[in-house]
Write a protein that holds these residues in place. Structure first.
Motif, PDB file in Angstrom:
ATOM      1  N   ALA A  22      -3.974  -0.932  -0.817  1.00  0.00           N
ATOM      2  CA  ALA A  22      -2.656  -0.501  -0.302  1.00  0.00           C
ATOM      3  C   ALA A  22      -2.139  -1.804   0.249  1.00  0.00           C
ATOM      4  CB  ALA A  22      -2.706   0.746   0.584  1.00  0.00           C
ATOM      5  N   GLN A  23      -3.023  -2.327   1.128  1.00  0.00           N
ATOM      6  CA  GLN A  23      -2.573  -3.576   2.051  1.00  0.00           C
ATOM      7  C   GLN A  23      -1.896  -4.826   0.966  1.00  0.00           C
ATOM      8  OE1 GLN A  23      -5.107  -4.512   4.923  1.00  0.00           O
ATOM      9  NE2 GLN A  23      -4.527  -2.672   6.330  1.00  0.00           N
ATOM     10  N   GLU A  24      -2.835  -5.011  -0.033  1.00  0.00           N
ATOM     11  CA  GLU A  24      -2.684  -6.164  -0.935  1.00  0.00           C
ATOM     12  C   GLU A  24      -1.339  -5.727  -1.652  1.00  0.00           C
ATOM     13  OE1 GLU A  24      -7.073  -7.047  -2.474  1.00  0.00           O
ATOM     14  OE2 GLU A  24      -5.733  -5.668  -3.572  1.00  0.00           O
ATOM     15  N   VAL A  25      -0.839  -4.506  -1.993  1.00  0.00           N
ATOM     16  CA  VAL A  25       0.233  -4.351  -2.713  1.00  0.00           C
ATOM     17  C   VAL A  25       1.458  -4.278  -1.795  1.00  0.00           C
ATOM     18  CG1 VAL A  25       1.587  -2.369  -3.650  1.00  0.00           C
ATOM     19  CG2 VAL A  25      -0.855  -2.611  -4.507  1.00  0.00           C
ATOM     20  N   GLY A  85       4.234  -6.935  -2.518  1.00  0.00           N
ATOM     21  CA  GLY A  85       5.148  -6.396  -2.908  1.00  0.00           C
ATOM     22  C   GLY A  85       6.659  -6.891  -1.962  1.00  0.00           C
ATOM     23  N   LYS A  86       6.206  -7.112  -0.639  1.00  0.00           N
ATOM     24  CA  LYS A  86       6.950  -7.739   0.352  1.00  0.00           C
ATOM     25  C   LYS A  86       7.530  -9.306  -0.357  1.00  0.00           C
ATOM     26  CE  LYS A  86       9.138  -8.406   4.420  1.00  0.00           C
ATOM     27  NZ  LYS A  86      10.191  -9.184   4.181  1.00  0.00           N
ATOM     28  N   LYS A  91       3.569   3.981  -4.918  1.00  0.00           N
ATOM     29  CA  LYS A  91       3.477   4.443  -3.587  1.00  0.00           C
ATOM     30  C   LYS A  91       4.616   3.370  -2.873  1.00  0.00           C
ATOM     31  CE  LYS A  91      -0.680   5.828  -2.231  1.00  0.00           C
ATOM     32  NZ  LYS A  91      -1.616   6.033  -1.479  1.00  0.00           N
ATOM     33  N   PHE A  92       4.337   2.021  -2.964  1.00  0.00           N
ATOM     34  CA  PHE A  92       5.013   1.255  -2.076  1.00  0.00           C
ATOM     35  C   PHE A  92       6.298   0.849  -2.802  1.00  0.00           C
ATOM     36  CE2 PHE A  92       6.421  -3.377  -1.538  1.00  0.00           C
ATOM     37  CZ  PHE A  92       6.255  -3.372  -0.148  1.00  0.00           C
ATOM     38  N   ILE A 139      10.686   1.457  -9.638  1.00  0.00           N
ATOM     39  CA  ILE A 139       9.254   2.003 -10.169  1.00  0.00           C
ATOM     40  C   ILE A 139       9.217   1.862 -11.668  1.00  0.00           C
ATOM     41  CG2 ILE A 139       8.837   3.147  -8.089  1.00  0.00           C
ATOM     42  CD1 ILE A 139       9.302   5.723  -9.736  1.00  0.00           C
ATOM     43  N   HIS A 140      10.187   1.956 -12.315  1.00  0.00           N
ATOM     44  CA  HIS A 140      10.027   1.872 -13.774  1.00  0.00           C
ATOM     45  C   HIS A 140       9.876   0.303 -14.287  1.00  0.00           C
ATOM     46  CE1 HIS A 140      14.631   1.082 -13.295  1.00  0.00           C
ATOM     47  NE2 HIS A 140      14.359   0.098 -14.432  1.00  0.00           N
TER      48      HIS A 140
END
Length: 195
Positions: A89-92, A96-97, A125-126, A136-137
């Protein structure tokens, strides 16, 4: 992680192939855990491993006709290393940022088959946050042709992701080192072929 030439791409060769096919603008190497053989961050170890073994991509059919010297330089220019995340989750979130800040519109996570569901779940989720700049697509997962156990249809072992589990972490390091060694990987392959 490397695969079995000429046809079974592991995690790293698959990632390089996707980067080249997608003409990626950023390559993110996740996880900041200290798990390299010499205590380096996982992302740093993986970066060095990929670059040191880049010439071996020519062993895979998928890379025939690709200028690997040019590809290696491109990869070096766009690598972003995570040195602090302690979970998927932290990696994403970190990646993502970085992607959002760079104006990236499409994200492809390249991972092993056993990690793909969690990777996609965390990404969805992110990027489902109302403030997300990436739809998200435009999120997808590409899986390597083999997982952590070559020639296996079932993989139950998931390496620990939390540093508090020191014994499991040490085991993970030994397994990773063994699987990264092409000679050891061939020995494992031959042993599995005998079964």
């Amino acid at each position: 992680m490397w695969g079995i030439p000429p046809d079974l791409l592991g995690h790293f060769p698959k990632a390089v192939l996707v980067v080249l096919q997608e003409e990626a603008e950023i390559v993110f190497l996740g996880c900041g855990l200290r798990s390299g053989p010499n205590g380096e961050m996982e992302s740093e170890f993986n970066r060095q491993y990929i670059l040191d073994n880049f010439h071996r991509l020519s062993e895979f059919a998928e890379f025939r006709g690709i200028d690997l010297k040019k590809a290696k330089e491109r990869i070096k220019q766009i690598l972003v290393l995570d040195r602090s995340s302690l979970s998927t989750a932290q990696e994403v979130a970190f990646a993502g940022k970085a992607f959002e800040d760079a104006g990236i519109e499409k994200v492809v996570s390249v991972t092993c088959p056993t990690h793909a569901p969690r990777s996609l779940n965390e990404a969805l989720k992110f990027f489902s946050r109302p403030e997300s700049k990436i739809a998200i697509h435009n999120i997808s997962v590409q899986v390597s042709d083999i997982g952590w156990a070559p020639n296996s249809d079932v993989m139950v072992f998931e390496p620990p992701h939390m540093p508090k589990d020191l014994i499991a972490g040490a085991l993970r390091q030994k397994i990773a080192k063994m699987l990264l060694d092409p000679v050891e990987l061939q020995k494992i392959k031959k042993a599995l072929d005998l079964l």
